[in-house]
Design a protein around this motif. Structure first.
Motif, PDB file in Angstrom:
ATOM      1  N   PHE A 116     -37.777   3.777  -6.735  1.00 38.81           N
ATOM      2  CA  PHE A 116     -36.134   4.368  -6.638  1.00 38.81           C
ATOM      3  C   PHE A 116     -35.161   2.940  -6.553  1.00 38.81           C
ATOM      4  N   TYR A 117     -35.684   2.061  -6.433  1.00 36.87           N
ATOM      5  CA  TYR A 117     -34.973   0.748  -6.742  1.00 36.87           C
ATOM      6  C   TYR A 117     -35.730  -0.324  -7.489  1.00 36.87           C
ATOM      7  N   CYS A 118     -35.154  -1.052  -8.272  1.00 33.15           N
ATOM      8  CA  CYS A 118     -35.963  -1.981  -9.174  1.00 33.15           C
ATOM      9  C   CYS A 118     -35.082  -3.375  -9.599  1.00 33.15           C
ATOM     10  N   GLY A 119     -35.827  -4.425  -9.570  1.00 34.96           N
ATOM     11  CA  GLY A 119     -35.024  -5.784  -9.777  1.00 34.96           C
ATOM     12  C   GLY A 119     -36.096  -6.428 -10.376  1.00 34.96           C
ATOM     13  N   THR A 120     -35.747  -7.735 -10.388  1.00 35.01           N
ATOM     14  CA  THR A 120     -36.661  -8.952 -10.829  1.00 35.01           C
ATOM     15  C   THR A 120     -36.558 -10.035  -9.818  1.00 35.01           C
ATOM     16  N   TYR A 121     -36.249 -11.367 -10.320  1.00 32.14           N
ATOM     17  CA  TYR A 121     -36.194 -12.309  -9.028  1.00 32.14           C
ATOM     18  C   TYR A 121     -34.905 -12.314  -8.156  1.00 32.14           C
ATOM     19  N   PHE A 122     -35.306 -12.256  -6.768  1.00 36.28           N
ATOM     20  CA  PHE A 122     -33.924 -12.338  -5.878  1.00 36.28           C
ATOM     21  C   PHE A 122     -34.024 -13.572  -5.151  1.00 36.28           C
ATOM     22  N   PRO A 123     -32.983 -14.330  -4.950  1.00 36.73           N
ATOM     23  CA  PRO A 123     -33.139 -15.527  -3.988  1.00 36.73           C
ATOM     24  C   PRO A 123     -33.111 -14.916  -2.631  1.00 36.73           C
ATOM     25  N   ARG A 124     -33.684 -15.800  -1.651  1.00 40.62           N
ATOM     26  CA  ARG A 124     -34.165 -15.475  -0.304  1.00 40.62           C
ATOM     27  C   ARG A 124     -33.122 -14.737   0.336  1.00 40.62           C
ATOM     28  N   PRO A 125     -31.930 -15.287   0.385  1.00 39.72           N
ATOM     29  CA  PRO A 125     -30.882 -14.483   1.409  1.00 39.72           C
ATOM     30  C   PRO A 125     -30.530 -13.084   0.827  1.00 39.72           C
ATOM     31  N   ARG A 126     -30.396 -12.911  -0.479  1.00 43.24           N
ATOM     32  CA  ARG A 126     -30.339 -11.476  -0.945  1.00 43.24           C
ATOM     33  C   ARG A 126     -31.461 -10.766  -1.134  1.00 43.24           C
ATOM     34  N   PHE A 127     -32.531 -11.409  -1.145  1.00 48.77           N
ATOM     35  CA  PHE A 127     -33.686 -10.602  -0.876  1.00 48.77           C
ATOM     36  C   PHE A 127     -33.719  -9.933   0.510  1.00 48.77           C
ATOM     37  N   GLN A 128     -33.402 -10.952   1.336  1.00 50.22           N
ATOM     38  CA  GLN A 128     -33.720 -10.374   2.782  1.00 50.22           C
ATOM     39  C   GLN A 128     -32.741  -9.254   3.177  1.00 50.22           C
ATOM     40  N   ALA A 129     -31.460  -9.360   2.492  1.00 46.49           N
ATOM     41  CA  ALA A 129     -30.357  -8.118   2.726  1.00 46.49           C
ATOM     42  C   ALA A 129     -30.924  -6.951   1.889  1.00 46.49           C
ATOM     43  N   LEU A 130     -31.570  -7.182   1.023  1.00 45.98           N
ATOM     44  CA  LEU A 130     -32.112  -6.173   0.079  1.00 45.98           C
ATOM     45  C   LEU A 130     -33.037  -5.311   0.889  1.00 45.98           C
ATOM     46  N   LEU A 131     -33.977  -6.065   1.499  1.00 46.68           N
ATOM     47  CA  LEU A 131     -35.179  -5.498   2.187  1.00 46.68           C
ATOM     48  C   LEU A 131     -34.459  -4.592   3.391  1.00 46.68           C
ATOM     49  N   GLN A 132     -33.418  -5.058   4.014  1.00 53.88           N
ATOM     50  CA  GLN A 132     -32.920  -4.302   5.201  1.00 53.88           C
ATOM     51  C   GLN A 132     -32.092  -2.881   4.557  1.00 53.88           C
ATOM     52  N   GLY A 133     -31.452  -3.294   3.499  1.00 54.39           N
ATOM     53  CA  GLY A 133     -30.882  -2.385   2.747  1.00 54.39           C
ATOM     54  C   GLY A 133     -31.384  -1.116   2.409  1.00 54.39           C
ATOM     55  N   VAL A 134     -32.493  -1.340   1.428  1.00 59.35           N
ATOM     56  CA  VAL A 134     -33.519  -0.333   1.188  1.00 59.35           C
ATOM     57  C   VAL A 134     -34.182   0.419   2.024  1.00 59.35           C
ATOM     58  N   PHE A 135     -34.680  -0.381   3.517  1.00 52.17           N
ATOM     59  CA  PHE A 135     -35.036   0.545   4.430  1.00 52.17           C
ATOM     60  C   PHE A 135     -34.115   1.457   5.108  1.00 52.17           C
ATOM     61  N   GLN A 136     -33.040   0.864   5.461  1.00 55.09           N
ATOM     62  CA  GLN A 136     -31.972   1.532   5.877  1.00 55.09           C
ATOM     63  C   GLN A 136     -31.720   2.954   4.918  1.00 55.09           C
ATOM     64  N   ALA A 137     -31.622   2.846   3.743  1.00 53.93           N
ATOM     65  CA  ALA A 137     -31.375   3.896   2.887  1.00 53.93           C
ATOM     66  C   ALA A 137     -32.651   4.963   2.970  1.00 53.93           C
ATOM     67  N   TRP A 138     -33.746   4.360   3.010  1.00 54.73           N
ATOM     68  CA  TRP A 138     -35.098   5.189   3.233  1.00 54.73           C
ATOM     69  C   TRP A 138     -35.009   6.137   4.592  1.00 54.73           C
ATOM     70  N   THR A 139     -34.605   5.245   5.695  1.00 54.13           N
ATOM     71  CA  THR A 139     -34.476   5.949   6.952  1.00 54.13           C
ATOM     72  C   THR A 139     -33.310   6.993   7.186  1.00 54.13           C
ATOM     73  N   ASN A 140     -32.200   6.700   6.517  1.00 51.82           N
ATOM     74  CA  ASN A 140     -31.024   7.635   6.781  1.00 51.82           C
ATOM     75  C   ASN A 140     -30.608   8.562   5.569  1.00 51.82           C
ATOM     76  N   GLU A 141     -31.253   8.009   4.421  1.00 50.31           N
ATOM     77  CA  GLU A 141     -30.772   8.893   3.261  1.00 50.31           C
ATOM     78  C   GLU A 141     -31.964   9.331   2.565  1.00 50.31           C
ATOM     79  N   ARG A 142     -33.103   9.758   3.202  1.00 47.62           N
ATOM     80  CA  ARG A 142     -34.248   9.856   2.532  1.00 47.62           C
ATOM     81  C   ARG A 142     -34.317  10.859   1.333  1.00 47.62           C
ATOM     82  N   GLU A 143     -33.609  12.132   1.482  1.00 46.49           N
ATOM     83  CA  GLU A 143     -33.645  13.109   0.463  1.00 46.49           C
ATOM     84  C   GLU A 143     -32.972  12.455  -0.593  1.00 46.49           C
TER      85      GLU A 143
END
Length: 670
Positions: A116-143
């Motif tokens: 449901f979300y794809c990418g390649t290389y992510f620098p660490r700050p962006r990757f950390q933000a992505l981890l939290q953003g994806v999990f929030q979407a999974w938690t709050n917008e599961r459907e």
């Protein structure tokens, strides 16, 4: 928990000490994702991948990033070279969702395996933000997240079967393919398209076979082969090619060196020499074979997968030189010669004033030395190269991915066998036989292949289509050189498995067997990538096997499998090079040459060598005595007690000949 410590993949072992709680791909990871009700973070790469190392150092070795990954996801690490099927289906999703792909590949998937979300290389700050953003979407917008994953799966699985055509390419389509390649050809620097430039091995093989049949593409092939061999993408000291050039002039490589590239290129350079007699083709083919055996050879007789791009954490450090380093190793005078020979400048062609070595002259052609300002450099070349290579061996070498991949070792068998025969190097033929022996004893059981092994231990992953096809191709090439009928028998077993377990019911082949692990889509792609497509590789082996055995079943299967090459010929020839090359062989017959006589008879050996030197596209050769188990030899006897050669098509033969001159005459006559 260190779940990767027992992996056979060097890539997974590189991550075994990470603070990330990695799982290998498998049921345990998906069960854990279901139990925790969290997504899976899938990270796919390979051991020699530079940007995989960068992301590992930045993120996977960082405790803060690892804590986020462990708390929010089930983390799965996959070696794309061990599991090309997993890589293929999720790379399709990545490209569909982002418009691009590459490694490391980072994919967030549901516990059902839907991306449901794809990418390649992510620098660490962006990757950390992505981890939290994806999990929030999974938690709050599961459907919405799950619906998006389902939409991706539906889109990718609704594509229907791969390209299907009615017949193999015609002569007109093959000629159109040459013109299509000409349309994207770089007439200044060779190769096709712009930067980055990858070695177009399969397209070059097609152009050489087409030229042997009277086509017009030899100039493109020759210029490209010369340009690659003289640039920095070729290791001017140790031999062997890097994976690609970052520029359009073949100067600065991406330094990782892959077995598959070098196996394919050694064979192409040998075929160029066979067609034209160009000494550069001979030198590069032999140096590349020697590099494969020296730097990739394993204790068990196989060939390792790759050398890393980095050494001491720096890309290219092992290979690049500054003028000062040349002076330190060679002294002032020879350093001056070396700078001229290898185009090392004060400004540098790489980073920090260093240069990647190039070699515009051909050491085997004295006339080319006239291009040098100081003719003494010509005499110094051998001494300089030997001294620099010895000095380079004192540097920290790149890491080696020492797993043995069946498909790539199959490609290497073909290259080593043919180069050994063409250039009269029996040690290379012996090496090809050792590789074949390892695959037969460790990778093959009851007609089924495992894809990888390491340190003499077979891996757990099933072989895919390219493994069966490329190993069969290698064994048939080795038979042509040695005459050993066992290689034909084993190749037949592999190809029978292909027909039984990989066929798609429409003349094509899936990339995985019908009893392989089911993913959300069964991968199938007839187009070439860095290696020949599994379908076209299977077609090539089927063509050769049918020519040796007279099997109509295998011939018909090859004919059907080649049909997509006709559809790709005019618009996408760059991605159908192997299929087009096989189509040239198919259209030529292929020519079948049976050499009958005692192996220890000099007359037999002369006929056999003449047959192997035939430039006919895809010519099939078998040598031995009647009754040795290869149908092409059956019923074909000596002539007046002398060894004989029979030139045939579809088992219909001309009158036998007993001299190399007569054999050449028949091969040159339509």
């Amino acid at each position: 928990m260190n779940r990767l410590k027992d992996a056979t993949s060097p890539y997974l072992l590189q991550h075994a000490g990470n603070p990330v709680d990695w799982y290998p791909w498998g049921a345990d990871a998906f069960a854990e994702a279901h139990r925790r009700n969290v997504p899976i973070l899938l990270s796919v790469g390979y051991a020699a991948c530079h940007w995989c190392h960068v992301m590992a150092h930045e993120s996977f070795e960082d405790p803060q990033t690892a804590e986020l990954m462990n708390r929010l996801f089930v983390n799965v690490k996959v070696d794309r070279e061990e599991r090309p099927d997993v890589d293929a289906v999720y790379m399709d999703a990545t490209q569909a969702m982002t418009g691009q792909g590459g490694w490391p590949m980072t994919v967030f998937i549901t516990p059902e395996g839907h991306p449901f979300y794809c990418g390649t290389y992510f620098p660490r700050p962006r990757f950390q933000a992505l981890l939290q953003g994806v999990f929030q979407a999974w938690t709050n917008e599961r459907e919405q997240v799950e619906a998006q994953g389902q939409q991706v799966v539906d889109a990718l699985t609704s594509r229907g079967p791969a390209l299907a055509g009615d017949a193999p390419p015609t002569g007109e389509q093959l000629a159109a393919a040459v013109e299509a390649l000409r349309g994207s050809y770089d007439s200044i620097h060779g190769g096709f398209g712009g930067a980055p430039k990858f070695p177009p091995s399969m397209a070059l093989e097609f152009l050489l076979r087409n030229a042997a049949a009277g086509g017009t593409g030899l100039g493109m092939a020759a210029q490209t082969l010369r340009a690659m061999a003289s640039g920095g993408m070729y290791d001017q000291l140790g031999g062997g090619f890097a994976r690609y050039s970052v520029d359009d002039r073949w100067i600065v490589p991406h330094f990782e060196k892959m077995l598959y590239d070098n196996a394919l290129l050694a064979r192409v350079y040998a075929h160029w020499w066979r067609l034209t007699g160009d000494s550069l083709g001979r030198r590069i083919a032999l140096e590349t074979c020697d590099w494969m055996l020296r730097d990739l050879g394993t204790a068990q007789g196989g060939l390792a997968s790759a050398l890393d791009a980095d050494s001491e954490g720096v890309e290219g450090r092992f290979y690049a030189w500054t003028p000062a380093q040349l002076v330190d190793v060679l002294g002032e005078q020879d350093a001056a010669y070396a700078m001229e020979l290898f185009e090392v400048t004060a400004e540098g062609t790489f980073e920090h004033g260093s240069s990647v070595l190039q070699l515009a002259i051909d050491p085997d052609d004295p006339e080319t030395f006239r291009l040098l300002r100081d003719p003494a450099a010509a005499q110094a070349y051998g001494r300089i190269r030997t001294t620099l290579l010895a000095a380079r061996e004192e540097r920290v070498p790149p890491a080696r991915d020492d797993k043995v991949v069946a498909a790539w070792n199959g490609l290497a068998i073909a290259a080593l066998a043919e180069c050994g025969a063409l250039f009269e190097r029996p040690d290379l033929i012996a090496a090809a036989s050792r590789v074949a022996g390892l695959l037969g004893s460790l990778h093959l059981s009851d007609g089924r292949l495992v894809r990888t092994s390491r340190d003499g231990v077979a891996g757990a992953n099933a072989g895919v289509l390219e493994d069966y096809a490329d190993v069969a191709e290698g064994l048939l090439a080795l038979h042509a050189v040695t005459g050993d009928p066992a290689h034909v028998r084993v190749a037949g077993e592999l190809l029978d498995t292909v027909l039984a377990h990989f066929a798609d019911g429409s003349g094509g082949f899936f990339d995985t067997a019908d009893d392989a692990e089911a993913l959300f889509r069964r991968p199938q792609d007839p187009t070439d990538n860095a290696t020949p497509s599994g379908q076209f590789a299977a077609a090539g082996a089927l063509v050769s096997y049918a020519a040796l055995t007279g099997s109509a079943v295998h011939r018909d299967a090859a004919t059907a499998a080649l049909a997509p090459a006709g559809l790709l010929a005019e618009r996408h020839a760059r991605f159908a090079g192997w299929g087009l090359a096989v189509a040239e062989a198919h259209r030529a017959g292929p020519v079948e040459i049976a050499v009958v006589g005692p192996a220890d008879d000099e007359r037999t050996r002369a006929l056999h060598r003449t047959a192997l030197l035939a430039a006919s596209p895809g010519a099939v050769v078998s040598a031995g005595e009647p009754g040795t188990g290869v149908p092409l030899l059956a019923g074909r006897g000596l002539v007046g007690g002398a060894p004989a050669a029979y030139v045939c098509r579809d088992f219909a033969c001309r009158l036998p000949v007993t001299t190399p001159e007569e054999l050449i005459g028949q091969l040159q006559t339509p």
